[in-house]
Motif scaffolding. Structure first.
Motif, PDB file in Angstrom:
ATOM      1  N   LEU A   1       0.817  -1.211   0.000  1.00 53.85           N
ATOM      2  CA  LEU A   1       0.000   0.000   0.000  1.00 53.85           C
ATOM      3  C   LEU A   1       0.853   1.264   0.000  1.00 53.85           C
ATOM      4  O   LEU A   1       0.565   2.219  -0.734  1.00 53.85           O
ATOM      5  N   THR A   2       1.899   1.287   0.824  1.00 49.46           N
ATOM      6  CA  THR A   2       2.733   2.493   0.891  1.00 49.46           C
ATOM      7  C   THR A   2       3.504   2.704  -0.412  1.00 49.46           C
ATOM      8  O   THR A   2       3.683   3.842  -0.853  1.00 49.46           O
ATOM      9  N   THR A   3       3.936   1.608  -1.043  1.00 51.29           N
ATOM     10  CA  THR A   3       4.629   1.726  -2.332  1.00 51.29           C
ATOM     11  C   THR A   3       3.676   2.226  -3.410  1.00 51.29           C
ATOM     12  O   THR A   3       4.011   3.122  -4.201  1.00 51.29           O
TER      13      THR A   3
ATOM     14  N   MET B   1      -4.557   8.842   1.548  1.00 48.32           N
ATOM     15  CA  MET B   1      -4.947   7.439   1.661  1.00 48.32           C
ATOM     16  C   MET B   1      -5.787   7.221   2.910  1.00 48.32           C
ATOM     17  O   MET B   1      -5.474   7.754   3.978  1.00 48.32           O
ATOM     18  N   GLU B   2      -6.857   6.447   2.741  1.00 46.42           N
ATOM     19  CA  GLU B   2      -7.600   5.950   3.890  1.00 46.42           C
ATOM     20  C   GLU B   2      -6.865   4.715   4.389  1.00 46.42           C
ATOM     21  O   GLU B   2      -6.720   3.729   3.659  1.00 46.42           O
TER      22      GLU B   2
ATOM     23  N   GLY C   1       0.060   0.497  11.742  1.00 48.40           N
ATOM     24  CA  GLY C   1       0.549   1.840  12.012  1.00 48.40           C
ATOM     25  C   GLY C   1       1.602   2.334  11.041  1.00 48.40           C
ATOM     26  O   GLY C   1       1.775   3.543  10.865  1.00 48.40           O
ATOM     27  N   GLU C   2       2.305   1.406  10.375  1.00 50.99           N
ATOM     28  CA  GLU C   2       3.348   1.815   9.431  1.00 50.99           C
ATOM     29  C   GLU C   2       2.776   2.545   8.222  1.00 50.99           C
ATOM     30  O   GLU C   2       3.500   3.239   7.511  1.00 50.99           O
ATOM     31  N   THR C   3       1.484   2.390   7.979  1.00 45.25           N
ATOM     32  CA  THR C   3       0.872   3.070   6.826  1.00 45.25           C
ATOM     33  C   THR C   3       0.327   4.448   7.179  1.00 45.25           C
ATOM     34  O   THR C   3      -0.037   5.212   6.290  1.00 45.25           O
ATOM     35  N   PHE C   4       0.256   4.779   8.477  1.00 39.38           N
ATOM     36  CA  PHE C   4      -0.433   6.003   8.886  1.00 39.38           C
ATOM     37  C   PHE C   4       0.266   7.265   8.394  1.00 39.38           C
ATOM     38  O   PHE C   4      -0.365   8.309   8.264  1.00 39.38           O
ATOM     39  N   ASP C   5       1.561   7.171   8.145  1.00 41.13           N
ATOM     40  CA  ASP C   5       2.307   8.354   7.708  1.00 41.13           C
ATOM     41  C   ASP C   5       2.766   8.208   6.259  1.00 41.13           C
ATOM     42  O   ASP C   5       3.803   8.736   5.871  1.00 41.13           O
TER      43      ASP C   5
END
Length: 678
Positions: A244-246, A260-261, A279-283
């Motif tokens: 998702l982050t990529t 991003m939601e 939590g790694e996706t929150f930022d």
């Protein structure tokens, strides 16, 4: 008289600081204008929205949304449906045109727009490959990846034309790779390869992976996605977060105004005491807004229990604090789902009905302090309609017909089904329903019909499943030249079938087809438009988020500065489009516009047009010197408490055209002196 360039830069800097920096370290503080939103899906649910969109109703829908205190709509924009094929890339252009139409109408009615791009569900237009295959292959297949970027580029190009566009966001729900953990070993192994999961695992030794899986692997290419209950599931969740982050980072290069939601809740593991959080996706948005959602189930027991307002508010506070601990981005809550009747989630904790109003009141200070606003999933309950193009607004899209023609009366489309006419539509029900519901839930078929010449007729209705078996049959009579509402109930749930409707009598007009198994009850109004018990609490919430100073009836030069109307600079000079709100009170019948041009602007000539709530009330010439223009309000506008004004001019000028000594290079139309209703 005119600001020089340096002066304007200083003013712009100060203005940017005031507008963009009102947030304290914990959240939103006193944000200048909160987002008060609702998703807009017309009269149906999101999967069938685009094919069933009736553009003739949009303007009134948007006015009603605004009259309920909302200032923003969220529109879902599916990848499939909009983009029909990926190699070569092709689009269903009518959907793109409808998206632009929604922007135009939202601008007319004073609403801002947020887009959810990449939405997973769309029933109207057949697309190849389907959404699930696209999200599987996007990491490894260049054709799929390039098609995704092309789709983002098209949506970005359209949305960027409009100054009422706020931002777009991706949602983890639309890239729900965890679904593949429930598939067969063959599917899980294939998915592990094409998603990049096997490549991701190379950061671990085969020994470590084998230990986690409880299976010996001699080659990374043999490793499947773990089953959902496997001790190795946390490895797949780690990969999913990276996926998702990529994807987000690459997508922002095409669509810069993208957020991003994130998945705010944690996923269970085979160990009931351990959860995998994200939590790694929150930022992951690069300092932009992060989008979250709320449901009373987050952090609750989820055993079919009812929650108090205090407990639900406590969990909401905990949610935003947990997100805040991982990011300094602004937080927007796009789905404030304090009520939800989804059958598949019947065990989820719900707020006790008598506690809903109290919960909304208790949520207000949390949302105001910690977020930049919120949105409902729907303002009004809607039916989960599975029909494509049920009202024939997109001509015969989705239908197969014999001895039938499109019928248009006063811009309203319907179908003329002649004697021996046949009407067919293939329905695929893509929503998982647990087996225990299949003897409890049924489809309802609903449409309206009338006789062309007053003679009675009979419609034969059959549902044929994918095995060719008739699972339901009904015969209904149509007897008058006035529309009758036809309802067929207790139709067994089916996942893949064709609806057959045959006319055995005289010619008929049919319209507004609906097939649904439930009504989504996320709104503050029921399916008939009646307010629910907690409706007033939501309206009160909206009012508390509105700007502290309400609209005035009339604005002079000083109050214009404070109002910060769109298109008006601090010194009163205007662009070719300005907008804002004025209050309307009893006895006020005219809209007045006072503007000024320096006497030295010889030869200046321009034309100004005025709209209120999207309706033109007139146009007039303006010349150098003082101008006072008056326009009569319409009868409908006289009844409104607040009016959204739009003032546009035909031309823009640079002050240096008329004053050689001016260093002001802005393009302007006139100086606003006053406006309002009198």
């Amino acid at each position: 008289m005119y600001m020089n360039l340096f002066h304007r830069i200083i003013v712009l800097f100060v203005y940017s600081y005031v507008v963009l920096c009102p947030f304290n370290a914990n959240g939103a503080g006193d944000y200048q204008e909160y987002i008060i939103g609702t998703h807009y899906t017309g009269e149906t649910w999101a999967p069938s929205f685009w094919s069933n969109l009736d553009e003739s109703k949009v303007h009134d829908d948007f006015l009603r949304i605004r009259e309920n205190g909302f200032n923003t709509i969220i529109v879902v924009v599916p990848w499939v449906g909009f983009q029909k094929t990926i190699s070569p890339v092709s689009y269903f252009e009518a959907y793109l045109e409808s998206l632009a139409f929604l922007f135009e109408k939202s601008k007319e009615t004073g609403l801002k727009v947020i887009l959810r791009v990449g939405y997973a569900h769309e029933v109207g237009v057949d697309s190849t490959p389907d959404h699930n295959h696209r999200i599987l292959q996007i990491a490894s297949d260049k054709a799929v990846q390039n098609a995704w970027f092309d789709y983002l580029g098209r949506i970005n190009e359209i949305s960027s034309r409009y100054d009422n566009f706020l931002f777009a966001f991706l949602s983890w729900e639309d890239f729900f790779l965890i679904d593949f953990a429930h598939k067969s070993i063959a599917v899980r192994t294939y998915a592990a390869s094409v998603t990049g999961y096997q490549e991701y695992l190379k950061k671990y030794t085969l020994g470590d992976i084998s230990s986690k899986y409880g299976t010996d692997f001699s080659n990374y290419s043999k490793i499947p996605i773990p089953q959902y209950t496997s001790p190795a599931i946390h490895l797949y969740h780690e990969f999913w977060d990276q996926y998702l982050t990529t994807l987000m980072a690459k997508s922002q290069k095409i669509f810069p105004n993208l957020s991003m939601e994130v998945r705010a809740d944690c996923d269970p593991t085979n160990d009931s005491s351990l959860y995998v959080c994200h939590g790694e996706t929150f930022d992951s948005t690069g300092g932009k807004r992060v989008v979250i959602y709320y449901t009373p189930a987050l952090g609750a027991e989820n055993c079919g229990d009812l929650s108090s307002s205090d407990d639900a508010a406590f969990r909401l506070q905990y949610l935003v604090e947990r997100v805040r601990s991982k990011t300094k981005s602004l937080i927007f809550l796009d789905q404030f789902n304090f009520i939800d009747n989804t059958p598949e989630f019947k065990k989820n904790t719900r707020i006790a009905p008598e506690e809903l109003s109290a919960f909304i009141d208790k949520a207000q200070p949390i949302l105001k302090k910690e977020t930049i606003g919120y949105a409902l999933w729907a303002m009004q309950d809607v039916k989960g309609n599975l029909f494509k193009n049920g009202s024939f607004e997109r001509e015969l899209l989705g239908w197969s017909v014999q001895n039938a023609t499109l019928n248009v009366e006063e811009d309203v489309s319907s179908l003329r089904l002649n004697h021996h006419g046949k009407l067919r539509q293939h329905i695929k029900f893509g929503v998982y329903v647990p087996p225990e519901f299949k003897n409890i839930l049924f489809f309802t078929l609903n449409f309206k019909a009338k006789s062309v010449d007053g003679r009675p007729s009979t419609l034969n209705i059959q549902i044929i499943d994918r095995d060719g078996v008739a699972i339901h049959e009904a015969h209904v009579a149509v007897e008058t030249e006035k529309y009758e509402r036809i309802t067929v109930e207790k139709i067994p749930l089916f996942v893949d079938g064709v609806i057959h409707i045959d006319n055995k009598g005289s010619d008929l007009i049919v319209d507004e087809f609906e097939l649904y198994y439930r009504i989504q009850e996320n709104g503050i109004y029921d399916i008939h438009g009646n307010p629910k018990e907690f409706c007033d609490s939501v309206l009160k919430l909206n009012k508390s988020f509105s700007p502290k100073q309400g609209a005035l009836c009339y604005y002079d030069k000083e109050s214009i500065k404070k109002a910060r109307f769109k298109g008006v600079s601090e010194d009163g000079w205007c662009t070719d489009y300005i907008s804002g709100y004025v209050r309307q009170t009893y006895g006020k019948r005219q809209f007045v516009l006072e503007c000024y041009l320096p006497e030295s602007w010889k030869g200046y000539g321009n034309r100004v047009s005025v709209k209120l709530d999207g309706v033109s009330i007139g146009a007039s010439k303006i010349i150098e010197g003082y101008n006072k223009l008056q326009f009569h309000l319409t009868s409908d506008q006289l009844k409104k408490k607040e009016l959204f004004f739009e003032i546009s001019t035909d031309k823009l000028f640079e002050p240096s055209q008329f004053d050689n000594g001016s260093q002001d290079q802005r393009k302007v139309s006139f100086v606003l002196v006053g406006l309002g209703v009198i």
